[in-house]
Design a protein around this motif. Structure first.
Motif, PDB file in Angstrom:
ATOM      1  N   VAL A  39     -20.601  21.687  12.226  1.00  0.00           N
ATOM      2  CA  VAL A  39     -21.116  21.468  10.872  1.00  0.00           C
ATOM      3  C   VAL A  39     -22.610  21.135  10.939  1.00  0.00           C
ATOM      4  O   VAL A  39     -23.425  21.698  10.200  1.00  0.00           O
ATOM      5  N   LEU A  40     -22.972  20.220  11.823  1.00  0.00           N
ATOM      6  CA  LEU A  40     -24.365  19.791  11.929  1.00  0.00           C
ATOM      7  C   LEU A  40     -25.249  20.877  12.534  1.00  0.00           C
ATOM      8  O   LEU A  40     -26.397  21.038  12.121  1.00  0.00           O
ATOM      9  N   LYS A  41     -24.730  21.639  13.491  1.00  0.00           N
ATOM     10  CA  LYS A  41     -25.505  22.740  14.079  1.00  0.00           C
ATOM     11  C   LYS A  41     -25.894  23.767  13.025  1.00  0.00           C
ATOM     12  O   LYS A  41     -26.957  24.383  13.113  1.00  0.00           O
ATOM     13  N   LYS A  42     -25.042  23.960  12.027  1.00  0.00           N
ATOM     14  CA  LYS A  42     -25.305  24.933  10.962  1.00  0.00           C
ATOM     15  C   LYS A  42     -26.181  24.357   9.847  1.00  0.00           C
ATOM     16  O   LYS A  42     -26.411  25.032   8.848  1.00  0.00           O
ATOM     17  N   GLY A  43     -26.648  23.118  10.001  1.00  0.00           N
ATOM     18  CA  GLY A  43     -27.521  22.505   9.000  1.00  0.00           C
ATOM     19  C   GLY A  43     -26.777  21.892   7.831  1.00  0.00           C
ATOM     20  O   GLY A  43     -27.380  21.566   6.811  1.00  0.00           O
ATOM     21  N   ASN A  44     -25.473  21.725   7.975  1.00  0.00           N
ATOM     22  CA  ASN A  44     -24.687  21.123   6.909  1.00  0.00           C
ATOM     23  C   ASN A  44     -24.624  19.604   7.067  1.00  0.00           C
ATOM     24  O   ASN A  44     -25.144  19.044   8.034  1.00  0.00           O
ATOM     25  N   ARG A  76     -33.658  14.026  16.606  1.00  0.00           N
ATOM     26  CA  ARG A  76     -33.914  14.096  15.166  1.00  0.00           C
ATOM     27  C   ARG A  76     -32.762  13.451  14.393  1.00  0.00           C
ATOM     28  O   ARG A  76     -31.643  13.345  14.893  1.00  0.00           O
ATOM     29  N   ALA A  77     -33.049  13.041  13.186  1.00  0.00           N
ATOM     30  CA  ALA A  77     -32.022  12.468  12.313  1.00  0.00           C
ATOM     31  C   ALA A  77     -31.036  13.555  11.906  1.00  0.00           C
ATOM     32  O   ALA A  77     -31.406  14.718  11.763  1.00  0.00           O
ATOM     33  N   LEU A  78     -29.776  13.162  11.742  1.00  0.00           N
ATOM     34  CA  LEU A  78     -28.739  14.112  11.342  1.00  0.00           C
ATOM     35  C   LEU A  78     -28.259  13.777   9.928  1.00  0.00           C
ATOM     36  O   LEU A  78     -28.152  12.596   9.567  1.00  0.00           O
ATOM     37  N   PRO A  79     -27.958  14.799   9.121  1.00  0.00           N
ATOM     38  CA  PRO A  79     -27.569  14.569   7.730  1.00  0.00           C
ATOM     39  C   PRO A  79     -26.139  14.049   7.592  1.00  0.00           C
ATOM     40  O   PRO A  79     -25.170  14.797   7.736  1.00  0.00           O
ATOM     41  N   ALA A  80     -26.032  12.751   7.337  1.00  0.00           N
ATOM     42  CA  ALA A  80     -24.740  12.098   7.127  1.00  0.00           C
ATOM     43  C   ALA A  80     -24.908  11.078   6.007  1.00  0.00           C
ATOM     44  O   ALA A  80     -25.967  10.467   5.869  1.00  0.00           O
ATOM     45  N   VAL A 107     -18.570  13.794  -4.089  1.00  0.00           N
ATOM     46  CA  VAL A 107     -18.323  15.040  -3.353  1.00  0.00           C
ATOM     47  C   VAL A 107     -18.780  16.217  -4.208  1.00  0.00           C
ATOM     48  O   VAL A 107     -19.426  17.143  -3.715  1.00  0.00           O
ATOM     49  N   GLU A 108     -18.463  16.184  -5.509  1.00  0.00           N
ATOM     50  CA  GLU A 108     -18.917  17.241  -6.423  1.00  0.00           C
ATOM     51  C   GLU A 108     -20.440  17.312  -6.470  1.00  0.00           C
ATOM     52  O   GLU A 108     -21.017  18.398  -6.551  1.00  0.00           O
ATOM     53  N   ALA A 109     -21.103  16.154  -6.407  1.00  0.00           N
ATOM     54  CA  ALA A 109     -22.566  16.114  -6.509  1.00  0.00           C
ATOM     55  C   ALA A 109     -23.261  16.562  -5.231  1.00  0.00           C
ATOM     56  O   ALA A 109     -24.259  17.282  -5.276  1.00  0.00           O
ATOM     57  N   PHE A 110     -22.751  16.126  -4.083  1.00  0.00           N
ATOM     58  CA  PHE A 110     -23.460  16.329  -2.819  1.00  0.00           C
ATOM     59  C   PHE A 110     -22.823  17.353  -1.889  1.00  0.00           C
ATOM     60  O   PHE A 110     -23.498  17.894  -1.015  1.00  0.00           O
ATOM     61  N   GLY A 111     -21.535  17.605  -2.035  1.00  0.00           N
ATOM     62  CA  GLY A 111     -20.836  18.484  -1.108  1.00  0.00           C
ATOM     63  C   GLY A 111     -21.126  19.955  -1.342  1.00  0.00           C
ATOM     64  O   GLY A 111     -21.246  20.398  -2.479  1.00  0.00           O
ATOM     65  N   LYS A 112     -21.238  20.695  -0.249  1.00  0.00           N
ATOM     66  CA  LYS A 112     -21.475  22.134  -0.306  1.00  0.00           C
ATOM     67  C   LYS A 112     -20.498  22.824   0.646  1.00  0.00           C
ATOM     68  O   LYS A 112     -20.023  22.213   1.604  1.00  0.00           O
ATOM     69  N   PRO A 113     -20.223  24.103   0.407  1.00  0.00           N
ATOM     70  CA  PRO A 113     -19.366  24.826   1.357  1.00  0.00           C
ATOM     71  C   PRO A 113     -19.914  24.698   2.782  1.00  0.00           C
ATOM     72  O   PRO A 113     -21.121  24.819   2.997  1.00  0.00           O
ATOM     73  N   GLY A 114     -19.030  24.422   3.715  1.00  0.00           N
ATOM     74  CA  GLY A 114     -19.446  24.260   5.106  1.00  0.00           C
ATOM     75  C   GLY A 114     -19.753  22.830   5.500  1.00  0.00           C
ATOM     76  O   GLY A 114     -19.881  22.528   6.681  1.00  0.00           O
ATOM     77  N   ASP A 115     -19.909  21.936   4.521  1.00  0.00           N
ATOM     78  CA  ASP A 115     -20.079  20.515   4.825  1.00  0.00           C
ATOM     79  C   ASP A 115     -18.742  19.948   5.302  1.00  0.00           C
ATOM     80  O   ASP A 115     -17.702  20.612   5.234  1.00  0.00           O
TER      81      ASP A 115
END
Length: 195
Positions: A39-44, A76-80, A107-115
């Motif tokens: 997930v993180l490798k793909k930028g999610n 680098r910082a990771l998106p979590a 989840v509706e506000a911040f979640g995206k496919p692949g997250d």
């Protein structure tokens, strides 16, 4: 029972619980680390949620990913993100929609496919975490549940369940944070070759 016996019993119970985790959950823990890393490798982004002590664990694990897990691992910082962290959102949603929706709304506000959504619930019966998992599935997110006991109502809802084979909340939470730390360690190795 004296104080030494009280302390000794809890330490022994914790050791036995972690031994059970080692004996029964190692493949699932490895898979969770692989999922998070991909997930993180793909930028999610990875979103975490839970109530009470599980809320603290959600924030703790998210912070390890954003900042760093192991001292000296400069990366680098990771998106979590912990969905328990914003008191204004939590109280507004509780007031306007009900506590059951405090995580699914985010989840509706911040979640995206692949997250990835990681839901923590020692009982597996947290209505707001269940609602978050349902929202994540609709969006096309990956899902992992950290559970305990028999897994409760959440068992089988996520793509991957990590069920601590114990009923005592404290032992389950101790194992959840251990697994969270292992997940962070796997991520730092998979993304940055840091040990």
């Amino acid at each position: 029972m004296n104080l030494k016996e009280i302390a000794s019993k809890q330490i022994q119970d914790s050791i036995e619980t972690k031994k059970a985790v080692l004996d029964t959950l190692l493949p699932q823990i490895e898979e969770a680390g692989k999922i998070a890393s991909e997930v993180l490798k793909k930028g999610n982004t990875i979103l975490f949620c839970g109530n009470g002590g599980s809320s603290c664990d959600a924030s703790h694990i998210a912070a390890e990913l954003v900042v760093r897990y192991k001292s000296g691992n400069e990366r680098r910082a990771l998106p979590a993100l912990s969905l328990s962290a914003d008191s204004a959102v939590l109280t507004a949603c509780s007031n306007d929609y009900g506590y059951e929706f405090v995580f699914s709304r985010q989840v509706e506000a911040f979640g995206k496919p692949g997250d990835l959504l990681v839901g923590l619930s020692t009982s597996g019966n947290s209505k707001n975490v269940i609602a978050a998992l349902e929202s994540a599935k609709k969006i096309g997110m990956k899902t992992i549940s950290f559970l305990g006991g028999d897994g409760g109502k959440m068992k089988g809802m996520a793509d991957l369940d990590l069920i601590i084979p114990r009923k005592e909340t404290a032992r389950i939470q101790e194992s959840h944070i251990l697994i969270g730390h292992i997940l962070c360690s796997i991520v730092e190795y998979e993304l940055f070759q840091l040990g």
